[in-house]
Design a protein around this motif. Structure first.
Motif, PDB file in Angstrom:
ATOM      1  N   LYS A  20       0.858  -1.179   0.000  1.00 30.38           N
ATOM      2  CA  LYS A  20       0.000   0.000   0.000  1.00 30.38           C
ATOM      3  C   LYS A  20       0.897   1.232   0.000  1.00 30.38           C
ATOM      4  N   TYR A  32      -3.628  10.021  -3.072  1.00 31.17           N
ATOM      5  CA  TYR A  32      -4.128   8.822  -3.737  1.00 31.17           C
ATOM      6  C   TYR A  32      -3.599   7.591  -3.011  1.00 31.17           C
ATOM      7  N   TYR A  34      -2.574   3.739  -3.632  1.00 32.64           N
ATOM      8  CA  TYR A  34      -2.243   2.719  -4.618  1.00 32.64           C
ATOM      9  C   TYR A  34      -2.026   1.418  -3.875  1.00 32.64           C
ATOM     10  N   GLY A  42      -4.455  -1.182  -7.945  1.00 27.21           N
ATOM     11  CA  GLY A  42      -5.484  -0.185  -8.168  1.00 27.21           C
ATOM     12  C   GLY A  42      -5.100   1.144  -7.540  1.00 27.21           C
ATOM     13  N   LEU A  43      -5.681   2.207  -8.078  1.00 28.44           N
ATOM     14  CA  LEU A  43      -5.405   3.566  -7.624  1.00 28.44           C
ATOM     15  C   LEU A  43      -6.732   4.268  -7.399  1.00 28.44           C
ATOM     16  N   THR A  44      -6.862   4.960  -6.261  1.00 30.37           N
ATOM     17  CA  THR A  44      -8.074   5.702  -5.970  1.00 30.37           C
ATOM     18  C   THR A  44      -7.725   6.921  -5.123  1.00 30.37           C
ATOM     19  N   PRO A  45      -8.468   8.017  -5.272  1.00 26.98           N
ATOM     20  CA  PRO A  45      -8.217   9.154  -4.383  1.00 26.98           C
ATOM     21  C   PRO A  45      -8.653   8.812  -2.965  1.00 26.98           C
ATOM     22  N   LEU A  46      -7.935   9.316  -1.977  1.00 26.15           N
ATOM     23  CA  LEU A  46      -8.344   9.154  -0.581  1.00 26.15           C
ATOM     24  C   LEU A  46      -9.440  10.176  -0.287  1.00 26.15           C
ATOM     25  N   LEU A  47     -10.477   9.743   0.426  1.00 25.77           N
ATOM     26  CA  LEU A  47     -11.587  10.626   0.750  1.00 25.77           C
ATOM     27  C   LEU A  47     -11.694  10.802   2.250  1.00 25.77           C
ATOM     28  N   PRO A  53     -12.026  14.781  -1.370  1.00 26.09           N
ATOM     29  CA  PRO A  53     -10.635  14.312  -1.464  1.00 26.09           C
ATOM     30  C   PRO A  53      -9.761  14.879  -0.346  1.00 26.09           C
TER      31      PRO A  53
END
Length: 64
Positions: A20, A32, A34, A42-47, A53
């Motif tokens: 991670k 983000y 990953y 996978g890649l995603t923005p942290l919320l 975001p």
């Protein structure tokens, strides 16, 4: 075009085949996540808790 990377690693942890990493976009400050597991990832923005975001304020550039 600059040779400096647009992203920086803010955090990294991992073990056997599972990693991670939190990346921060130096221009926008958006964080983000990953995740790599074996041959996939996978890649995603942290919320945050409100679904917005997570943004890290950029550090001020030092003037020497």
């Amino acid at each position: 075009m600059s040779n400096e990377s647009r992203f920086m690693k803010a955090y990294k942890e991992g073990g056997t085949g599972f990693f991670k990493t939190i990346l921060v976009d130096k221009e926008t400050g958006v964080n983000y996540l990953y995740v790599q597991a074996g041959y996939s990832g996978g890649l995603t923005p942290l919320l945050d808790a409100d679904g917005k975001p997570v943004i890290t304020k950029p550090a001020k550039k030092r003037e020497d």
